[in-house]
Design a protein around this motif. Structure first.
Motif, PDB file in Angstrom:
ATOM      1  N   ALA A  37       0.837  -1.207   0.000  1.00  0.00           N
ATOM      2  CA  ALA A  37       0.000   0.000   0.000  1.00  0.00           C
ATOM      3  C   ALA A  37       0.868   1.251   0.000  1.00  0.00           C
ATOM      4  CB  ALA A  37      -0.916  -0.011   1.209  1.00  0.00           C
ATOM      5  N   ARG A  38       1.961   1.214   0.739  1.00  0.00           N
ATOM      6  CA  ARG A  38       2.872   2.358   0.781  1.00  0.00           C
ATOM      7  C   ARG A  38       3.530   2.571  -0.585  1.00  0.00           C
ATOM      8  NH1 ARG A  38       6.818   1.547   5.406  1.00  0.00           N
ATOM      9  NH2 ARG A  38       4.835   1.087   6.376  1.00  0.00           N
ATOM     10  N   ILE A  39       3.955   1.481  -1.222  1.00  0.00           N
ATOM     11  CA  ILE A  39       4.578   1.591  -2.547  1.00  0.00           C
ATOM     12  C   ILE A  39       3.559   2.098  -3.563  1.00  0.00           C
ATOM     13  CG2 ILE A  39       5.573   0.248  -4.433  1.00  0.00           C
ATOM     14  CD1 ILE A  39       6.856  -1.525  -2.270  1.00  0.00           C
ATOM     15  N   ALA A  40       2.337   1.575  -3.513  1.00  0.00           N
ATOM     16  CA  ALA A  40       1.297   2.024  -4.440  1.00  0.00           C
ATOM     17  C   ALA A  40       0.952   3.494  -4.207  1.00  0.00           C
ATOM     18  CB  ALA A  40       0.050   1.164  -4.294  1.00  0.00           C
ATOM     19  N   GLY A  41       1.016   3.942  -2.973  1.00  0.00           N
ATOM     20  CA  GLY A  41       0.758   5.343  -2.683  1.00  0.00           C
ATOM     21  C   GLY A  41       1.823   6.263  -3.249  1.00  0.00           C
ATOM     22  N   ARG A  42       3.069   5.788  -3.266  1.00  0.00           N
ATOM     23  CA  ARG A  42       4.174   6.613  -3.773  1.00  0.00           C
ATOM     24  C   ARG A  42       4.290   6.570  -5.284  1.00  0.00           C
ATOM     25  NH1 ARG A  42       8.896   4.746   0.408  1.00  0.00           N
ATOM     26  NH2 ARG A  42       7.976   5.657   2.265  1.00  0.00           N
ATOM     27  N   THR A  43       4.135   5.390  -5.869  1.00  0.00           N
ATOM     28  CA  THR A  43       4.419   5.233  -7.301  1.00  0.00           C
ATOM     29  C   THR A  43       3.174   5.052  -8.152  1.00  0.00           C
ATOM     30  OG1 THR A  43       4.618   2.830  -7.123  1.00  0.00           O
ATOM     31  CG2 THR A  43       6.612   4.130  -6.768  1.00  0.00           C
ATOM     32  N   GLY A  44       2.035   4.844  -7.524  1.00  0.00           N
ATOM     33  CA  GLY A  44       0.830   4.512  -8.264  1.00  0.00           C
ATOM     34  C   GLY A  44       0.678   2.990  -8.295  1.00  0.00           C
ATOM     35  N   PRO A  45      -0.458   2.519  -8.724  1.00  0.00           N
ATOM     36  CA  PRO A  45      -0.708   1.080  -8.651  1.00  0.00           C
ATOM     37  C   PRO A  45       0.050   0.257  -9.688  1.00  0.00           C
ATOM     38  CG  PRO A  45      -2.565   2.190  -9.654  1.00  0.00           C
ATOM     39  CD  PRO A  45      -1.626   3.259  -9.186  1.00  0.00           C
TER      40      PRO A  45
END
Length: 60
Positions: free
Chosen positions: A19-27
């Protein structure tokens, strides 16, 4: 497809990080990474010898 007993705790542990990675880079980044891992896992048995103990053989 059902989850095995080892996949469920792994998913529970990795959810905050994904979730943190998706928040930073997009899904797109986590989805592409997951698809690459699935492809590698599917390709690995195909590259192994047919006599390997994990190779699928019909039982007839």
């Amino acid at each position: 497809m059902s989850r095995t007993s080892s996949e469920t705790p792994l998913s529970a542990c990795l959810t905050p990080f994904s979730a943190r990675i998706a928040g930073r880079t997009g899904p797109r980044a986590p989805v592409v990474a997951g698809l690459v891992l699935i492809a590698a896992g599917s390709l690995t048995p195909a590259l192994g010898p047919a006599s390997a103990p994990w190779a699928w053989r019909p039982r007839w």
